[in-house]
Design an enzyme around this catalytic site. Structure first.
Site, PDB file in Angstrom:
ATOM      1  N   CYS A   1     -23.648 -14.237  -8.066  1.00  0.00           N
ATOM      2  CA  CYS A   1     -23.818 -13.739  -6.695  1.00  0.00           C
ATOM      3  C   CYS A   1     -23.649 -12.225  -6.631  1.00  0.00           C
ATOM      4  O   CYS A   1     -22.696 -11.665  -7.186  1.00  0.00           O
ATOM      5  CB  CYS A   1     -22.799 -14.415  -5.776  1.00  0.00           C
ATOM      6  SG  CYS A   1     -22.863 -13.847  -4.061  1.00  0.00           S
TER       7      CYS A   1
ATOM      8  N   ASP B   1       0.828  -1.222   0.000  1.00  0.00           N
ATOM      9  CA  ASP B   1       0.000   0.000   0.000  1.00  0.00           C
ATOM     10  C   ASP B   1       0.853   1.259   0.000  1.00  0.00           C
ATOM     11  O   ASP B   1       0.430   2.294   0.527  1.00  0.00           O
ATOM     12  CB  ASP B   1      -0.918   0.042   1.239  1.00  0.00           C
ATOM     13  CG  ASP B   1      -2.020  -0.982   1.169  1.00  0.00           C
ATOM     14  OD1 ASP B   1      -2.264  -1.528   0.081  1.00  0.00           O
ATOM     15  OD2 ASP B   1      -2.644  -1.245   2.210  1.00  0.00           O
TER      16      ASP B   1
END
Length: 386
Positions: A197, A140
């Site tokens: 889904c 990150d």
């Protein structure tokens, strides 16, 4: 060994073994071609879905071009590390409105430093094997599309909530990568298995997943409670509930997380009882206490003012109690302008609940009905010991 004598296929097996020894759950290898993701990235930025996260737009398409970030990069070593604690208390905390829910990734030690250190150690092991080798570890910490890279490296597929899902481990894991300049054989890309889904889209309290695989961060509770440094828009405050740092709802509802693996890292276990603390107890902290209690935690990065802002919203959503009103009113005198705005909102919510209680009227919001569905789902399908 020289470049001419290195057996790169054998080296990938060694890297996987070293990765396991360093605590990584899985390691994979990919090329750096993310050109197919550039249009989606450009569109996402153009729609301002990144909100106030200016760093998302700062480097433009470099995020999809690893060799612009680190020249001579030709491969990426992606690694994941499970973080789900052994007693996550998901349902227990979410259904107790007077408790503070903190995203489970943030309960323990800040993963950035731990993961980066382990990745650096992995790079050094490869360096000892190869005479000529350059690498840079990232967690990150760089403009790079880590999830598409991890998908190409076979660590999982990017789900409709935009997080990576692994068919054997769900999604409760951190990602990190090494950008390298050696021609490692690439891993087979993971196949997307979300199918039809849409549970994550339906369950999102703020409807932040605006279409499959696209999140409008400006609506996301994780963005609102962590990245945003200004007032939380009022239309999202009730939906936040008791979530004072991040949100896990889209992962909690995901059927693939029945395969979630518990972390093997002690550093990711809860600290300071943050997995089971009353909102009022957290609101009583002064800044010195906040800094002491969040030392070594990812939570500290939001700062004390945003911490108070988030907890004030949580207290507004808590069950009515005279002590909450007294505490909120007592904090007004010393609160910053932004925190005071959220305290006043919380006071209005508490007083509405007080009036409803006095008239013996139900006070159930649509978000509470949605949360009830989530909690019932969690209680049916949690991973072992969670």
């Amino acid at each position: 060994m020289t470049a001419a004598t290195i057996n790169y296929q054998e080296l990938t097996q060694k890297i996987k073994l070293w990765g396991k020894e360093l605590g990584f759950s899985q390691v994979g290898f990919s090329d750096i071609d993310l050109s197919s993701h550039e249009k989606a990235l450009t569109t996402w930025l153009a729609k301002n879905y990144h909100g106030d996260m200016d760093y998302m737009a700062k480097h433009g398409l470099m995020r999809a071009r690893a060799d612009e970030l680190v020249p001579n990069t030709i491969r990426v070593v992606s690694a994941r590390m499970d973080y789900l604690p052994s007693d996550a208390k998901f349902a227990q905390i979410l259904k107790n409105k007077n408790k503070a829910y903190i995203s489970r990734y943030a309960l323990g030690r800040d993963y950035h430093k731990l993961m980066r250190k382990r990745l650096k150690q992995l790079g050094e092991k490869i360096e000892q094997y190869c005479q000529q080798f350059n690498f840079r570890p990232f967690v990150d910490s760089a403009p790079i599309l880590e999830r598409p890279l991890a998908e190409k490296a076979g660590l999982g597929w990017v789900g409709k909530h935009s997080l990576l899902i692994n068919e054997q481990a769900g999604s409760w894991f951190f990602l990190g990568e090494l950008l390298v300049d050696i021609p490692l054989p690439v891993t087979t890309k993971s196949e997307n298995q979300c199918g039809s889904c849409v549970s994550c889209i339906k369950i999102c309290p703020t409807q932040a997943i605006v279409e499959p695989y696209v999140v409008d961060a400006r609506k996301c509770i994780s963005y609102l409670t962590i990245e945003l440094r200004e007032s939380i828009p009022e239309q999202y405050r009730k939906a936040i509930g008791n979530r004072v740092y991040g949100c896990d709802d889209c992962q909690l509802i995901c059927p693939w997380n029945k395969f979630a693996q518990l972390t093997t890292q002690d550093d990711f276990q809860p600290r300071q009882n943050l997995d089971n603390t009353d909102l009022l107890a957290l609101f009583s902290w002064d800044e010195e206490t906040f800094l002491a209690k969040t030392q070594g935690s990812a939570i500290r990065r939001i700062g004390f003012e945003c911490w108070q802002r988030n907890i004030a919203v949580g207290l507004g959503n808590a069950d009515f109690h005279p002590e909450i009103i007294r505490t909120l009113e007592a904090k007004l005198a010393s609160a910053t302008v932004m925190v005071a705005e959220h305290i006043n909102w919380a006071l209005r919510q508490q007083k509405h609940k007080q009036q409803a209680q006095q008239k013996n009227l139900p006070f159930v919001t649509e978000n509470e009905r949605l949360s009830g569905r989530l909690i019932r789902s969690i209680e049916k399908g949690l991973p072992r010991d969670a």
